[in-house]
Design an enzyme around this catalytic site. Structure first.
Site, PDB file in Angstrom:
ATOM      1  N   ARG A   1      -3.237  10.394   5.227  1.00 35.18           N
ATOM      2  CA  ARG A   1      -3.118  10.140   3.781  1.00 35.18           C
ATOM      3  C   ARG A   1      -1.658   9.861   3.395  1.00 35.18           C
ATOM      4  O   ARG A   1      -1.309   8.759   3.013  1.00 35.18           O
ATOM      5  CB  ARG A   1      -3.673  11.345   3.005  1.00 35.18           C
ATOM      6  CG  ARG A   1      -3.873  11.088   1.514  1.00 35.18           C
ATOM      7  CD  ARG A   1      -2.617  11.200   0.665  1.00 35.18           C
ATOM      8  NE  ARG A   1      -1.941  12.486   0.803  1.00 35.18           N
ATOM      9  CZ  ARG A   1      -0.720  12.715   0.341  1.00 35.18           C
ATOM     10  NH1 ARG A   1      -0.029  11.766  -0.278  1.00 35.18           N
ATOM     11  NH2 ARG A   1      -0.137  13.888   0.510  1.00 35.18           N
ATOM     12  N   ASP A   2      -0.782  10.858   3.566  1.00 31.63           N
ATOM     13  CA  ASP A   2       0.602  10.704   3.105  1.00 31.63           C
ATOM     14  C   ASP A   2       1.307   9.622   3.913  1.00 31.63           C
ATOM     15  O   ASP A   2       2.169   8.905   3.400  1.00 31.63           O
ATOM     16  CB  ASP A   2       1.344  12.043   3.258  1.00 31.63           C
ATOM     17  CG  ASP A   2       2.533  12.174   2.326  1.00 31.63           C
ATOM     18  OD1 ASP A   2       2.865  11.194   1.636  1.00 31.63           O
ATOM     19  OD2 ASP A   2       3.143  13.263   2.289  1.00 31.63           O
TER      20      ASP A   2
ATOM     21  N   HIS B   1       6.173  21.341   2.490  1.00 32.48           N
ATOM     22  CA  HIS B   1       5.846  19.938   2.782  1.00 32.48           C
ATOM     23  C   HIS B   1       7.170  19.167   2.729  1.00 32.48           C
ATOM     24  O   HIS B   1       7.637  18.810   1.644  1.00 32.48           O
ATOM     25  CB  HIS B   1       4.848  19.479   1.707  1.00 32.48           C
ATOM     26  CG  HIS B   1       4.429  18.055   1.736  1.00 32.48           C
ATOM     27  ND1 HIS B   1       3.144  17.659   2.043  1.00 32.48           N
ATOM     28  CD2 HIS B   1       5.093  16.902   1.458  1.00 32.48           C
ATOM     29  CE1 HIS B   1       3.032  16.346   1.940  1.00 32.48           C
ATOM     30  NE2 HIS B   1       4.218  15.859   1.583  1.00 32.48           N
TER      31      HIS B   1
ATOM     32  N   HIS C   1       9.582  16.024   3.682  1.00 34.45           N
ATOM     33  CA  HIS C   1       9.840  14.677   4.211  1.00 34.45           C
ATOM     34  C   HIS C   1      11.199  14.723   4.915  1.00 34.45           C
ATOM     35  O   HIS C   1      12.059  15.533   4.562  1.00 34.45           O
ATOM     36  CB  HIS C   1       9.792  13.653   3.073  1.00 34.45           C
ATOM     37  CG  HIS C   1       8.380  13.382   2.633  1.00 34.45           C
ATOM     38  ND1 HIS C   1       7.687  12.260   2.986  1.00 34.45           N
ATOM     39  CD2 HIS C   1       7.512  14.127   1.899  1.00 34.45           C
ATOM     40  CE1 HIS C   1       6.461  12.307   2.482  1.00 34.45           C
ATOM     41  NE2 HIS C   1       6.329  13.438   1.812  1.00 34.45           N
TER      42      HIS C   1
ATOM     43  N   CYS D   1       6.392   8.019   0.103  1.00 31.61           N
ATOM     44  CA  CYS D   1       5.622   7.903  -1.135  1.00 31.61           C
ATOM     45  C   CYS D   1       5.929   6.555  -1.759  1.00 31.61           C
ATOM     46  O   CYS D   1       7.096   6.215  -1.938  1.00 31.61           O
ATOM     47  CB  CYS D   1       5.993   9.043  -2.092  1.00 31.61           C
ATOM     48  SG  CYS D   1       5.164   8.872  -3.684  1.00 31.61           S
TER      49      CYS D   1
ATOM     50  N   ASN E   1       7.005  12.420   6.618  1.00 32.08           N
ATOM     51  CA  ASN E   1       7.072  13.886   6.704  1.00 32.08           C
ATOM     52  C   ASN E   1       7.638  14.278   8.061  1.00 32.08           C
ATOM     53  O   ASN E   1       7.699  13.472   8.977  1.00 32.08           O
ATOM     54  CB  ASN E   1       5.661  14.491   6.637  1.00 32.08           C
ATOM     55  CG  ASN E   1       5.009  14.233   5.319  1.00 32.08           C
ATOM     56  OD1 ASN E   1       4.581  13.121   5.056  1.00 32.08           O
ATOM     57  ND2 ASN E   1       4.942  15.244   4.487  1.00 32.08           N
TER      58      ASN E   1
HETATM   59  P1  HMG Z   1      -3.577   4.490 -14.887  1.00 32.97           P
HETATM   60  O1  HMG Z   1      -3.368   3.021 -14.646  1.00 32.97           O
HETATM   61  O2  HMG Z   1      -2.774   5.168 -15.934  1.00 32.97           O
HETATM   62  O3  HMG Z   1      -5.121   4.902 -15.055  1.00 32.97           O
HETATM   63  O4  HMG Z   1      -3.340   5.210 -13.495  1.00 32.97           O
HETATM   64  P2  HMG Z   1      -6.290   4.443 -15.939  1.00 32.97           P
HETATM   65  O5  HMG Z   1      -7.140   5.652 -16.131  1.00 32.97           O
HETATM   66  O6  HMG Z   1      -5.789   3.678 -17.121  1.00 32.97           O
HETATM   67  O7  HMG Z   1      -7.080   3.445 -14.963  1.00 32.97           O
HETATM   68  C1  HMG Z   1      -6.591   2.166 -14.604  1.00 32.97           C
HETATM   69  C2  HMG Z   1      -7.586   1.513 -13.665  1.00 32.97           C
HETATM   70  O8  HMG Z   1      -7.663   2.269 -12.451  1.00 32.97           O
HETATM   71  C3  HMG Z   1      -8.999   1.491 -14.221  1.00 32.97           C
HETATM   72  O9  HMG Z   1      -9.628   0.344 -13.681  1.00 32.97           O
HETATM   73  C4  HMG Z   1      -9.648   2.709 -13.638  1.00 32.97           C
HETATM   74  O10 HMG Z   1     -11.044   2.603 -13.516  1.00 32.97           O
HETATM   75  C5  HMG Z   1      -9.011   2.751 -12.266  1.00 32.97           C
HETATM   76  P3  HMG Z   1      -9.824  -0.995 -14.565  1.00 32.97           P
HETATM   77  O11 HMG Z   1     -10.587  -0.544 -15.775  1.00 32.97           O
HETATM   78  O12 HMG Z   1      -8.430  -1.474 -14.904  1.00 32.97           O
HETATM   79  O13 HMG Z   1     -10.565  -1.912 -13.641  1.00 32.97           O
HETATM   80  N1  HMG Z   1      -8.944   4.112 -11.732  1.00 32.97           N
HETATM   81  C6  HMG Z   1      -9.463   4.461 -10.537  1.00 32.97           C
HETATM   82  N2  HMG Z   1     -10.121   3.768  -9.596  1.00 32.97           N
HETATM   83  C7  HMG Z   1     -10.537   4.430  -8.511  1.00 32.97           C
HETATM   84  N3  HMG Z   1     -10.285   5.752  -8.305  1.00 32.97           N
HETATM   85  C8  HMG Z   1      -9.620   6.477  -9.216  1.00 32.97           C
HETATM   86  C9  HMG Z   1      -9.195   5.836 -10.391  1.00 32.97           C
HETATM   87  N4  HMG Z   1      -8.533   6.258 -11.487  1.00 32.97           N
HETATM   88  C10 HMG Z   1      -8.399   5.203 -12.293  1.00 32.97           C
HETATM   89  N5  HMG Z   1      -9.399   7.766  -9.009  1.00 32.97           N
HETATM   90  C11 HMG Z   1      -3.755   6.971 -11.927  1.00 32.97           C
HETATM   91  C12 HMG Z   1      -3.433   6.612 -13.355  1.00 32.97           C
HETATM   92  C13 HMG Z   1      -3.541   8.470 -11.765  1.00 32.97           C
HETATM   93  C14 HMG Z   1      -5.187   6.589 -11.619  1.00 32.97           C
HETATM   94  C15 HMG Z   1      -2.799   6.172 -10.991  1.00 32.97           C
HETATM   95  O14 HMG Z   1      -1.493   6.371 -11.436  1.00 32.97           O
HETATM   96  C16 HMG Z   1      -2.883   6.581  -9.546  1.00 32.97           C
HETATM   97  O15 HMG Z   1      -3.898   6.380  -8.907  1.00 32.97           O
HETATM   98  N6  HMG Z   1      -1.765   7.153  -9.003  1.00 32.97           N
HETATM   99  C17 HMG Z   1      -1.742   7.630  -7.635  1.00 32.97           C
HETATM  100  C18 HMG Z   1      -0.403   7.363  -7.008  1.00 32.97           C
HETATM  101  C19 HMG Z   1      -0.378   7.926  -5.612  1.00 32.97           C
HETATM  102  O16 HMG Z   1      -1.368   7.972  -4.922  1.00 32.97           O
HETATM  103  N7  HMG Z   1       0.817   8.384  -5.184  1.00 32.97           N
HETATM  104  C20 HMG Z   1       0.983   8.960  -3.882  1.00 32.97           C
HETATM  105  C21 HMG Z   1       0.344  10.299  -3.737  1.00 32.97           C
HETATM  106  S1  HMG Z   1       1.351  11.646  -4.301  1.00 32.97           S
HETATM  107  C22 HMG Z   1       2.391  11.983  -2.973  1.00 32.97           C
HETATM  108  O17 HMG Z   1       2.420  11.239  -2.023  1.00 32.97           O
HETATM  109  C23 HMG Z   1       3.202  13.242  -2.974  1.00 32.97           C
HETATM  110  C24 HMG Z   1       2.658  14.306  -2.015  1.00 32.97           C
HETATM  111  O18 HMG Z   1       2.597  13.820  -0.686  1.00 32.97           O
HETATM  112  C25 HMG Z   1       3.557  15.550  -2.036  1.00 32.97           C
HETATM  113  C26 HMG Z   1       5.038  15.213  -1.856  1.00 32.97           C
HETATM  114  O19 HMG Z   1       5.450  14.596  -0.862  1.00 32.97           O
HETATM  115  O20 HMG Z   1       5.767  15.616  -2.756  1.00 32.97           O
HETATM  116  C27 HMG Z   1       1.252  14.740  -2.453  1.00 32.97           C
HETATM  117 MG    MG Z   2       4.348  13.782   0.718  1.00 32.65          MG
END
Ligand code: HMG
Ligand code: MG
Length: 312
Positions: free
Chosen positions: A16-17, A208, A210, A241, A250
């Site tokens: 995933r990450d 966690h 990186h 990320c 990581n």
């Molecule tokens: P948004 O654009 O504000 O959301 O995104 P929205 O609710 O307005 O939806 C926009 C469109 O996305 C819509 O589709 C929704 O249906 C669709 P449209 O009507 O335009 O066709 N949508 C989805 N589709 C499928 N699955 C879903 C979903 N949600 C909405 N779940 C949102 C807000 C949170 C969805 C977006 O910002 C997002 O997905 N962000 C994720 C970013 C991400 O994955 N980042 C990396 C992970 S975090 C990380 O890596 C850190 C970690 O490892 C720890 C660390 O290292 O610190 C965990």
């Molecule tokens: Mg991470």
């Protein structure tokens, strides 16, 4: 003598990450084989994928297909990341038993990563928790940017502690403290963990790191001495990320496990199987692993291949 745990639970986050950050599209079958190899190597938890918006992270748009192909092993947990109720519903439809939710100790990072501030993200998480409780799904929580933010710089450990406590109160069984951009150094990491452990029981905290600046293992050692016994890691050092530019992978799982076993700390992980998983994904991505153990294994392999071609 400092306190070190006797055993550590390693949470593998590479599929995933790691794969969320690949520029190239990784075939679904490769993702499935990676997860299966990690399960077979005895990882107690493998975070398989995420159900975020495919517009935001197209790399993991095949989440349903990946889960449909995984050979779920008893003894291994297979959590997936979800950002909202829509993500939870998609995840539940695949039959998963555990999800992970995420927020940050930085307002600006949260805005970039999920288009919501910290409070709004906690409201979304509360809705996820409510729905998850109804169907008896375990929820793990992440707090990002615990040692620094790409937009806000230094982060006060008190903010990390406060957000972690909120996640605990919402019902997360464990909180993983993410040094998203690898900003930490050992004493700062220990201070952050100790401050957070005053708000959340240490047994419910994970770290966690990186490895952007090569500090991850040193940071982990500092946190082990504080008593943390759950550590996230990414096979082959994959990752980063997409919303933290310049952040690299990581800590590599194989390097972490080498360090832990070398200190007599048990993990239940088969190092050979893990290394093979690292070489498998590196070859599929067309580049050497960034882990030290992976690099050594790749060099040995090259030496054997050269010997064979000279002999032939
Ligand atoms: P948004 O654009 O504000 O959301 O995104 P929205 O609710 O307005 O939806 C926009 C469109 O996305 C819509 O589709 C929704 O249906 C669709 P449209 O009507 O335009 O066709 N949508 C989805 N589709 C499928 N699955 C879903 C979903 N949600 C909405 N779940 C949102 C807000 C949170 C969805 C977006 O910002 C997002 O997905 N962000 C994720 C970013 C991400 O994955 N980042 C990396 C992970 S975090 C990380 O890596 C850190 C970690 O490892 C720890 C660390 O290292 O610190 C965990
Ligand atoms: Mg991470």
């Amino acid at each position: 003598m400092s306190y070190l745990p006797k055993s550590v639970r390693v949470v593998e986050v590479g599929p995933r990450d790691g794969l969320q950050n690949e520029a190239q599209q990784v075939p679904t079958e490769v993702k499935i084989e990676l997860v299966d190899r990690l399960g077979a190597a005895g990882l107690p938890a493998v975070e398989v994928t995420s159900f975020v918006s495919p517009k935001w992270v197209p790399q993991l748009a095949d989440a349903e297909a990946v889960l449909a192909g995984v050979d779920f092993r008893p003894g291994t947990d297979y959590p997936v990341l979800v950002p909202n109720l829509q993500g939870l519903e998609r995840a539940l439809a695949t039959g998963v038993r555990e999800v992970a939710v995420f927020t940050a100790a930085s307002e600006s990072f949260n805005q970039r990563n999920i288009n919501a501030g910290i409070e709004e993200s906690l409201t979304r998480i509360a809705a996820i928790m409510h729905a998850a409780r109804d169907v008896d799904i375990k929820v793990r929580g992440y707090v990002s940017c615990v040692l620094g933010c790409p937009y806000e710089g230094d982060i006060d450990p008190a903010r990390v502690a406060a957000v972690s406590r909120r996640l605990l109160d919402l019902g997360c069984y464990e909180i993983s403290l993410g040094d998203t951009i690898g900003a930490g150094t050992p004493l700062a990491a220990r201070r952050m963990l100790e401050t957070t452990a005053a708000a959340v029981p240490l047994e419910q905290l994970a770290v966690h790191f990186h490895d952007t600046r090569g500090q991850a293992l040193a940071n982990i050692f500092a946190c082990l001495e504080t008593g943390v016994a759950t550590i996230d890691a990414s096979v082959a050092g994959l990752g980063g990320c997409p919303y933290a530019s310049g952040a690299t992978g990581n800590v590599a799982t194989e390097d972490l496990v080498h360090m832990l076993h070398g200190m007599g700390i048990e993990t239940g992980i088969d190092q050979r199987g893990l290394l093979e998983a690292s070489l498998f994904i590196s070859e599929a991505l067309g580049r050497p692993p960034t882990s030290r153990l992976g690099m050594i294994a790749a060099l040995h392999q090259k030496g054997r291949d050269d010997d064979k071609s000279e002999a032939g």
